[in-house]
Write a protein that holds these residues in place. Structure first.
Motif, mmCIF file in Angstrom:
data_model
loop_
_atom_site.group_PDB
_atom_site.id
_atom_site.type_symbol
_atom_site.label_atom_id
_atom_site.label_comp_id
_atom_site.label_asym_id
_atom_site.label_seq_id
_atom_site.Cartn_x
_atom_site.Cartn_y
_atom_site.Cartn_z
ATOM 1 N N LEU B 46 33.912 31.977 52.224
ATOM 2 C CA LEU B 46 34.154 33.275 52.183
ATOM 3 C C LEU B 46 35.243 33.814 52.944
ATOM 4 C CD1 LEU B 46 30.551 34.545 52.157
ATOM 5 C CD2 LEU B 46 32.162 34.567 50.253
ATOM 6 N N SER B 49 38.382 32.795 51.532
ATOM 7 C CA SER B 49 38.923 33.298 50.264
ATOM 8 C C SER B 49 39.261 34.692 50.503
ATOM 9 C CB SER B 49 37.633 33.500 49.626
ATOM 10 O OG SER B 49 37.028 32.388 49.366
ATOM 11 N N GLN B 130 36.612 39.549 44.312
ATOM 12 C CA GLN B 130 35.525 40.543 43.568
ATOM 13 C C GLN B 130 34.206 40.064 43.929
ATOM 14 O OE1 GLN B 130 36.030 43.090 41.533
ATOM 15 N NE2 GLN B 130 34.109 43.548 40.916
ATOM 16 N N LEU B 131 33.962 40.092 45.541
ATOM 17 C CA LEU B 131 32.823 39.275 45.767
ATOM 18 C C LEU B 131 31.770 39.762 44.982
ATOM 19 C CD1 LEU B 131 32.654 37.389 47.309
ATOM 20 C CD2 LEU B 131 32.113 38.752 49.384
ATOM 21 N N PHE B 132 31.342 40.999 45.026
ATOM 22 C CA PHE B 132 30.082 41.423 44.528
ATOM 23 C C PHE B 132 30.344 42.567 43.506
ATOM 24 C CE2 PHE B 132 28.891 39.675 48.616
ATOM 25 C CZ PHE B 132 27.971 38.831 48.422
ATOM 26 N N PRO B 133 29.497 42.401 42.406
ATOM 27 C CA PRO B 133 29.849 43.335 41.447
ATOM 28 C C PRO B 133 29.535 44.949 41.798
ATOM 29 C CG PRO B 133 27.766 42.165 40.948
ATOM 30 C CD PRO B 133 28.507 41.435 42.095
#
Lengths: 179, 179
Positions: B46, B49, B130-133
DNA sequence: GGGCTATGAATGAACG
DNA sequence: CGTTCATTCATAGCCC
């Protein structure tokens, strides 16, 4: 209780200018304020008594008091309260609700935590709170603040992230959904 | 701090996972979090990223995910990122000092002699990450109206510090009164 | 056993 | 205020 517990360790560390009475600074580099245990004790006491955002005057007095135990400035007191307060909240949030618990718990029970206890300034502690523990440090800490209503607004943001059954672990793809 | 820590863990450590191979993390008692290889892998991934400072929500989700591999709490994730980021910066700083005397006037890309640490550094923010919506998150709430009213009130909160009991500290009292 | 290194945890200071 | 940065304390793990 490994679950919620997290290894906090009491500092009790080495030389934190323990009770030297004078300049708390141990002579070595004084980059930032290094509170003595007495100072921390007092501050914590005040905090637990309900003091959260001391006014300028209060800060002045407190720092003046604490200067007895060692070097200290008003801003140190100010920051201390800022941090302490912020971290308490932060911790509440981070201690999180993780771990086995959000399962399919139908909680239609939707309390409306809205306007009820919105006490902005919790309690006004009054009374004589005995500061300055007699006999140096008494480690008798165990109380929990009970007058803290704990507003804590945690709006449940619905995260799509299907935690439905974590038992079968998702494909280790933390990059989770982009769309 | 004191808040609820209570769990000062005694140093019962000693046998740390005896033969669980390290990553197994066989629920060693308290102490500090010992990430499993998988956990580190994911976290590192992560990080590479582009994720540097996950939000609270992200932290919770990540920790929930990683809990599959072993005991973990949100704060562990929080600290992990904090530390990882800080150390990276710290390292880089060290390296810069490394050239203390030689001034690299020539600015051209000179292959740095250090290939050991492949510090992916610059801010390569990946859009798609965009890890989490957060689509559901209505950001339009933008107003927020943070009126800045700090001096809420100086209500008369009188802290009567009855001090003067011990040591030579002057009998001062932190009596903070209205002003 | 005793240093050394890596890293988790904590917290003072400050920013936005 | 909430969040982030910098520094430091405390340990687990190695290596000698």
């Amino acid at each position: 209780m490994d679950d919620g517990m997290s290894g906090f360790c009491i500092k009790a560390s080495s030389f934190r200018s323990g009770g030297d009475g004078g300049n708390g600074n141990s002579g070595t580099k004084c980059g930032r304020w290094n509170p003595t245990i007495e100072q921390v004790k007092v501050l914590t006491d005040l905090f637990r008594s309900g003091l959260r955002t001391p006014s300028t005057d209060q800060i002045q007095k407190i720092s003046s008091q604490l200067s007895f135990y060692g070097k200290i400035e008003s801003k140190n007191v100010f920051y201390w309260f800022q941090n302490h307060k912020a971290r308490e909240r932060q911790k509440r949030r981070k201690v999180s609700i993780d771990d086995k618990d959000i399962i399919r718990r139908d909680q239609e029970n939707k309390p409306s935590p809205k306007q009820i206890n919105q006490v902005s300034e919790p309690v006004r502690v009054i009374e004589t709170l005995q500061l300055f523990p007699i006999n140096s440090l008494n480690e008798s800490e165990g109380e929990k603040l009970r007058f803290h209503a704990n507003e804590y607004c945690k709006e449940a943001s619905a995260f799509t992230y299907t935690v439905g059954t974590e038992m079968d672990l998702p494909p280790l793809d933390l990059r989770l959904s982009f769309h």
